[in-house]
Design an enzyme around this catalytic site. Structure first.
Site, mmCIF file in Angstrom:
data_model
loop_
_atom_site.group_PDB
_atom_site.id
_atom_site.type_symbol
_atom_site.label_atom_id
_atom_site.label_comp_id
_atom_site.label_asym_id
_atom_site.label_seq_id
_atom_site.Cartn_x
_atom_site.Cartn_y
_atom_site.Cartn_z
ATOM 1 N N THR A 26 0.821 -1.208 0.000
ATOM 2 C CA THR A 26 0.000 0.000 0.000
ATOM 3 C C THR A 26 0.861 1.267 0.000
ATOM 4 O O THR A 26 1.985 1.284 0.482
ATOM 5 C CB THR A 26 -0.942 0.030 1.227
ATOM 6 O OG1 THR A 26 -0.180 0.346 2.409
ATOM 7 C CG2 THR A 26 -1.652 -1.298 1.417
ATOM 8 N N LYS A 42 8.296 9.054 17.185
ATOM 9 C CA LYS A 42 8.834 7.698 17.215
ATOM 10 C C LYS A 42 8.924 7.167 18.649
ATOM 11 O O LYS A 42 8.750 5.975 18.897
ATOM 12 C CB LYS A 42 10.200 7.672 16.535
ATOM 13 C CG LYS A 42 10.124 7.880 15.020
ATOM 14 C CD LYS A 42 9.270 6.820 14.338
ATOM 15 C CE LYS A 42 9.317 6.920 12.836
ATOM 16 N NZ LYS A 42 8.526 5.862 12.157
ATOM 17 N N THR A 80 18.186 4.203 2.344
ATOM 18 C CA THR A 80 16.987 4.534 1.570
ATOM 19 C C THR A 80 17.001 6.012 1.197
ATOM 20 O O THR A 80 17.991 6.708 1.404
ATOM 21 C CB THR A 80 15.716 4.242 2.399
ATOM 22 O OG1 THR A 80 15.659 5.159 3.506
ATOM 23 C CG2 THR A 80 15.698 2.812 2.909
ATOM 24 N N TYR A 140 9.892 14.604 15.108
ATOM 25 C CA TYR A 140 10.100 13.236 14.601
ATOM 26 C C TYR A 140 10.488 12.309 15.751
ATOM 27 O O TYR A 140 9.909 11.222 15.914
ATOM 28 C CB TYR A 140 11.189 13.239 13.535
ATOM 29 C CG TYR A 140 11.563 11.856 13.057
ATOM 30 C CD1 TYR A 140 10.770 11.174 12.143
ATOM 31 C CD2 TYR A 140 12.718 11.215 13.532
ATOM 32 C CE1 TYR A 140 11.102 9.900 11.706
ATOM 33 C CE2 TYR A 140 13.062 9.941 13.104
ATOM 34 C CZ TYR A 140 12.254 9.280 12.183
ATOM 35 O OH TYR A 140 12.592 8.019 11.766
#
Length: 283
Positions: free
Chosen positions: A35, A153, A184, A149
């Site tokens: 997805t 997390k 990445t 952030y």
């Protein structure tokens, strides 16, 4: 004949770890629901794979989650693995981060995972399945300019550990990945900073925005995904320190006093001296 196991992964755009999760689980024989908010961003080979179903899914939208659930239920009444991987980073001083930006990031990084767990809970319970929440070492280290952030997390880590206790009697495992470096496009996808006119931090904008083109601790996504798959397969639960440098980070967190941890975090973006000098000029 054995019933094919199923897995749903959020955030499967090309260049991220989500697509690597899909590859790993489909190669293990799972039927995988891949997805993303924009399915066109999911690698074409996954669209063509016979045991992959590509779906549009925005984890910040209740309507989108409900629509995806309907599509999944057309193919299965059970979900063996839910991987909450969708998320984004944000570099911005806490003084300059708008509450709207902060809430949006929490909606994606924390509440999105919670919404998915709630929506797919009955399918997970039916399968005695496993929830995998992809958090970060940022949730335990106070890296400057990543406060929102880091906080999102940290919330995911603590939420996941609590959900683990709540869902265990229902037969559902909850794994929370305290993820280190992955090679990445994470840093490439960082937002461009727009500072308020009166920001104290404009003189060090270049330092805040500077990110490595290649993470020196970056583990290859396919190796990372295989590691996670193996942990799911062997029945792991709770916090899992995975990814490049995660083991060292875990040891350092246990071993070092807070002052040493602060220096380590500040060394990632050495800004303090320049900011003090620039602030002194205005005093």
């Amino acid at each position: 004949m054995a019933v094919q196991r199923t897995c749903l992964v959020t955030g499967c755009s090309a260049g991220g770890v989500g697509a690597a999760f899909v590859e790993a689980f489909k190669n293990k024989g799972y039927h995988v629901f891949a997805t993303a908010r924009s399915p066109s961003k999911i690698p074409q080979p996954l669209h063509d794979a016979p045991n992959v179903t590509v779906l549009a899914l925005d984890v910040t939208s209740a309507e989108s989650i409900a629509a995806a659930l309907v599509e999944v239920q057309k193919k299965t009444s059970k979900l063996d693995v839910l991987i909450n991987n969708a998320g984004l980073g944000l570099n911005m001083p806490g003084l300059d981060t708008s509450l709207e930006e902060a809430k949006s990031l929490f909606d994606l990084n924390f509440f999105g995972a919670m919404a998915m767990m709630q929506a797919f809970g009955p399918l997970l319970v039916a399968a005695k399945g496993c929830v995998v929440n992809n958090s970060s070492v940022g949730g335990v280290f106070n890296f400057p300019f990543s406060s929102i952030y880091n906080a999102s997390k940290a919330a995911l880590i603590h939420g996941g550990e609590t959900w683990r206790l709540e869902m265990a009697p229902l037969g559902v495992r909850v794994m929370t990945l305290v993820t280190g470096g992955i090679a990445t496009n994470f840093f490439v996808n960082m937002q461009t900073l727009i500072f308020p006119e009166n920001s104290y931090y404009k003189p060090i904008k270049d330092i805040i925005e500077e990110n490595p083109e290649e993470n020196p601790y970056g583990q290859k996504p396919d190796a990372f995904a295989q590691d996670v798959l193996q942990r799911v397969e062997r029945g792991a639960t709770g916090k899992q320190w995975v990814g490049g440098g995660a083991g060292v980070a875990r040891f350092g967190l246990w071993l070092m006093p807070q002052g040493a941890i602060d220096k380590l975090c500040q060394s990632m973006k050495p800004f303090a001296k320049k900011l003090e000098q620039e602030h002194a000029k205005l005093a």
